[in-house]
Design a protein around this motif. Structure first.
Motif, PDB file in Angstrom:
ATOM      1  N   HIS A 222      -1.456   1.653  10.881  1.00 57.30           N
ATOM      2  CA  HIS A 222      -2.706   0.570  10.839  1.00 57.30           C
ATOM      3  C   HIS A 222      -2.247  -0.716  10.780  1.00 57.30           C
ATOM      4  O   HIS A 222      -3.055  -1.447  11.089  1.00 57.30           O
ATOM      5  CB  HIS A 222      -3.450   1.050   9.434  1.00 57.30           C
ATOM      6  CG  HIS A 222      -4.472   0.056   9.163  1.00 57.30           C
ATOM      7  ND1 HIS A 222      -5.790   0.219   9.555  1.00 57.30           N
ATOM      8  CD2 HIS A 222      -4.412  -1.093   8.512  1.00 57.30           C
ATOM      9  CE1 HIS A 222      -6.531  -0.731   9.086  1.00 57.30           C
ATOM     10  NE2 HIS A 222      -5.623  -1.625   8.420  1.00 57.30           N
ATOM     11  N   PHE A 223      -1.125  -1.035  10.195  1.00 62.50           N
ATOM     12  CA  PHE A 223      -0.752  -2.458   9.956  1.00 62.50           C
ATOM     13  C   PHE A 223       0.554  -2.920  11.241  1.00 62.50           C
ATOM     14  O   PHE A 223       1.054  -3.843  11.223  1.00 62.50           O
ATOM     15  CB  PHE A 223       0.227  -2.425   8.782  1.00 62.50           C
ATOM     16  CG  PHE A 223      -0.570  -2.600   7.640  1.00 62.50           C
ATOM     17  CD1 PHE A 223      -1.416  -3.410   7.057  1.00 62.50           C
ATOM     18  CD2 PHE A 223      -0.845  -1.160   6.694  1.00 62.50           C
ATOM     19  CE1 PHE A 223      -2.376  -3.454   5.941  1.00 62.50           C
ATOM     20  CE2 PHE A 223      -1.508  -1.017   5.729  1.00 62.50           C
ATOM     21  CZ  PHE A 223      -2.255  -2.247   5.441  1.00 62.50           C
ATOM     22  N   GLY A 224       0.295  -1.721  12.239  1.00 63.20           N
ATOM     23  CA  GLY A 224       1.253  -2.411  13.492  1.00 63.20           C
ATOM     24  C   GLY A 224       2.679  -1.993  13.268  1.00 63.20           C
ATOM     25  O   GLY A 224       3.460  -2.523  13.909  1.00 63.20           O
ATOM     26  N   LEU A 225       3.034  -1.120  12.222  1.00 60.59           N
ATOM     27  CA  LEU A 225       4.510  -0.936  11.999  1.00 60.59           C
ATOM     28  C   LEU A 225       5.044   0.520  12.253  1.00 60.59           C
ATOM     29  O   LEU A 225       4.166   1.404  11.966  1.00 60.59           O
ATOM     30  CB  LEU A 225       4.806  -1.486  10.516  1.00 60.59           C
ATOM     31  CG  LEU A 225       4.428  -2.751   9.856  1.00 60.59           C
ATOM     32  CD1 LEU A 225       4.338  -2.915   8.404  1.00 60.59           C
ATOM     33  CD2 LEU A 225       5.322  -3.984  10.696  1.00 60.59           C
ATOM     34  N   SER A 226       6.290   0.459  12.371  1.00 61.46           N
ATOM     35  CA  SER A 226       7.068   2.154  12.252  1.00 61.46           C
ATOM     36  C   SER A 226       6.724   2.551  10.915  1.00 61.46           C
ATOM     37  O   SER A 226       6.992   1.774   9.927  1.00 61.46           O
ATOM     38  CB  SER A 226       8.146   1.934  12.822  1.00 61.46           C
ATOM     39  OG  SER A 226       9.114   1.119  11.798  1.00 61.46           O
ATOM     40  N   ALA A 227       6.908   4.021  10.937  1.00 65.67           N
ATOM     41  CA  ALA A 227       7.050   4.610   9.449  1.00 65.67           C
ATOM     42  C   ALA A 227       8.287   4.070   8.785  1.00 65.67           C
ATOM     43  O   ALA A 227       8.527   3.861   7.412  1.00 65.67           O
ATOM     44  CB  ALA A 227       6.915   5.848   9.787  1.00 65.67           C
ATOM     45  N   SER A 228       9.313   3.843   9.576  1.00 61.74           N
ATOM     46  CA  SER A 228      10.524   3.496   9.019  1.00 61.74           C
ATOM     47  C   SER A 228      10.603   2.026   8.427  1.00 61.74           C
ATOM     48  O   SER A 228      10.938   1.800   7.123  1.00 61.74           O
ATOM     49  CB  SER A 228      11.760   3.682   9.768  1.00 61.74           C
ATOM     50  OG  SER A 228      11.615   2.927  11.031  1.00 61.74           O
TER      51      SER A 228
ATOM     52  N   VAL B 102       1.073  -1.094  -0.066  1.00 60.32           N
ATOM     53  CA  VAL B 102      -0.025  -0.169  -0.016  1.00 60.32           C
ATOM     54  C   VAL B 102       0.701   1.140   0.075  1.00 60.32           C
ATOM     55  O   VAL B 102       0.664   2.293  -0.455  1.00 60.32           O
ATOM     56  CB  VAL B 102      -0.999   0.098   1.007  1.00 60.32           C
ATOM     57  CG1 VAL B 102      -1.756   1.222   1.446  1.00 60.32           C
ATOM     58  CG2 VAL B 102      -1.962  -1.224   1.016  1.00 60.32           C
ATOM     59  N   TYR B 103       2.133   1.281   0.848  1.00 60.42           N
ATOM     60  CA  TYR B 103       2.921   2.213   1.006  1.00 60.42           C
ATOM     61  C   TYR B 103       3.259   2.528  -0.612  1.00 60.42           C
ATOM     62  O   TYR B 103       3.591   3.783  -0.950  1.00 60.42           O
ATOM     63  CB  TYR B 103       3.979   2.030   1.795  1.00 60.42           C
ATOM     64  CG  TYR B 103       4.726   3.313   2.382  1.00 60.42           C
ATOM     65  CD1 TYR B 103       5.480   3.965   1.760  1.00 60.42           C
ATOM     66  CD2 TYR B 103       4.747   3.318   3.806  1.00 60.42           C
ATOM     67  CE1 TYR B 103       6.221   5.188   2.236  1.00 60.42           C
ATOM     68  CE2 TYR B 103       5.449   4.630   4.341  1.00 60.42           C
ATOM     69  CZ  TYR B 103       6.283   5.151   3.408  1.00 60.42           C
ATOM     70  OH  TYR B 103       6.946   6.554   3.969  1.00 60.42           O
ATOM     71  N   ALA B 104       3.979   1.671  -1.244  1.00 62.22           N
ATOM     72  CA  ALA B 104       4.420   1.721  -2.652  1.00 62.22           C
ATOM     73  C   ALA B 104       3.395   2.475  -3.330  1.00 62.22           C
ATOM     74  O   ALA B 104       3.750   3.175  -4.328  1.00 62.22           O
ATOM     75  CB  ALA B 104       5.078   0.356  -3.042  1.00 62.22           C
ATOM     76  N   MET B 105       2.257   1.736  -3.467  1.00 63.19           N
ATOM     77  CA  MET B 105       1.200   2.203  -4.376  1.00 63.19           C
ATOM     78  C   MET B 105       1.101   3.929  -3.959  1.00 63.19           C
ATOM     79  O   MET B 105       0.659   4.887  -4.934  1.00 63.19           O
ATOM     80  CB  MET B 105      -0.038   1.614  -4.286  1.00 63.19           C
ATOM     81  CG  MET B 105       0.012   0.155  -4.988  1.00 63.19           C
ATOM     82  SD  MET B 105       0.516   0.152  -6.698  1.00 63.19           S
ATOM     83  CE  MET B 105       2.550   0.088  -6.817  1.00 63.19           C
ATOM     84  N   GLY B 106       1.014   4.338  -2.708  1.00 64.99           N
ATOM     85  CA  GLY B 106       0.930   5.533  -2.299  1.00 64.99           C
ATOM     86  C   GLY B 106       1.782   6.456  -2.667  1.00 64.99           C
ATOM     87  O   GLY B 106       1.561   7.634  -3.156  1.00 64.99           O
TER      88      GLY B 106
END
Length: 170
Positions: A97-103, A71-75
């Motif tokens: 939302h996915f329980g991950l850090s931004a990095s 999703v991040y890549a498509m964003g």
């Protein structure tokens, strides 16, 4: 495949069907809640493409991490993180939302973009509703000169379309 042409298929090898299903369940739900069907469809296509890679990178790591990265890549391609765009979302909100850090989300997205040899405004991964506005989808080289195919004579446009260099005839 010709430049600009994409494999618009969600078919995946049988051995990776489970990975595909797990990831798109997550991306579909995210896109339903926060984005739109165009993002959902691109995420499905991207997940399938990653499943078809030999070897597929999706066999390692957690589905949540891959879903976030996809999703991040498509964003990134479609400027989701730009406040002037609709839909808009902050990168850290997407990742949380996915329980991950931004990095972590950014790193997975970067890895995916590298696998695809892709970047921002890549016509192959542009939202269909935004393709007409993406100048990268229309640049062609004619006799060594870069030009916008929309300004070219019709016969040049038809040849560029036949070769898969532009997404459709303007």
């Amino acid at each position: 495949m010709a430049k600009g042409e994409t494999s618009k298929s969600t078919q995946v090898p049988a051995a990776l069907q489970g990975h595909y299903d797990e990831i798109i369940t997550l991306t579909d739900e995210f896109c339903k809640q926060h984005l739109n069907k165009e993002y959902r469809d691109l995420c499905r296509l991207l997940t399938a493409k990653l499943c078809r890679k030999r070897p597929s990178p999706l066999v390692t790591g957690k589905p949540q991490t891959w879903a976030c990265g996809i999703v991040y890549a498509m964003g990134r391609v479609n400027f989701l993180f730009d406040k002037s765009q609709k839909p808009y979302m902050r990168a850290d909100d997407l990742c949380s939302h996915f329980g991950l850090s931004a990095s972590t989300g950014s790193a997975k997205s970067t890895a995916i973009m590298k696998i695809l040899n892709s970047g921002q405004a890549d016509p192959e991964w542009t939202l269909p509703s935004q393709l007409a506005n993406n100048p990268m989808a229309w640049f062609i080289r004619v006799n060594g000169f870069l030009m916008d195919a929309r300004q070219a004579p019709r016969e040049v446009q038809e040849e560029a379309f036949r070769l898969g260099l532009i997404p459709y005839l303007p």
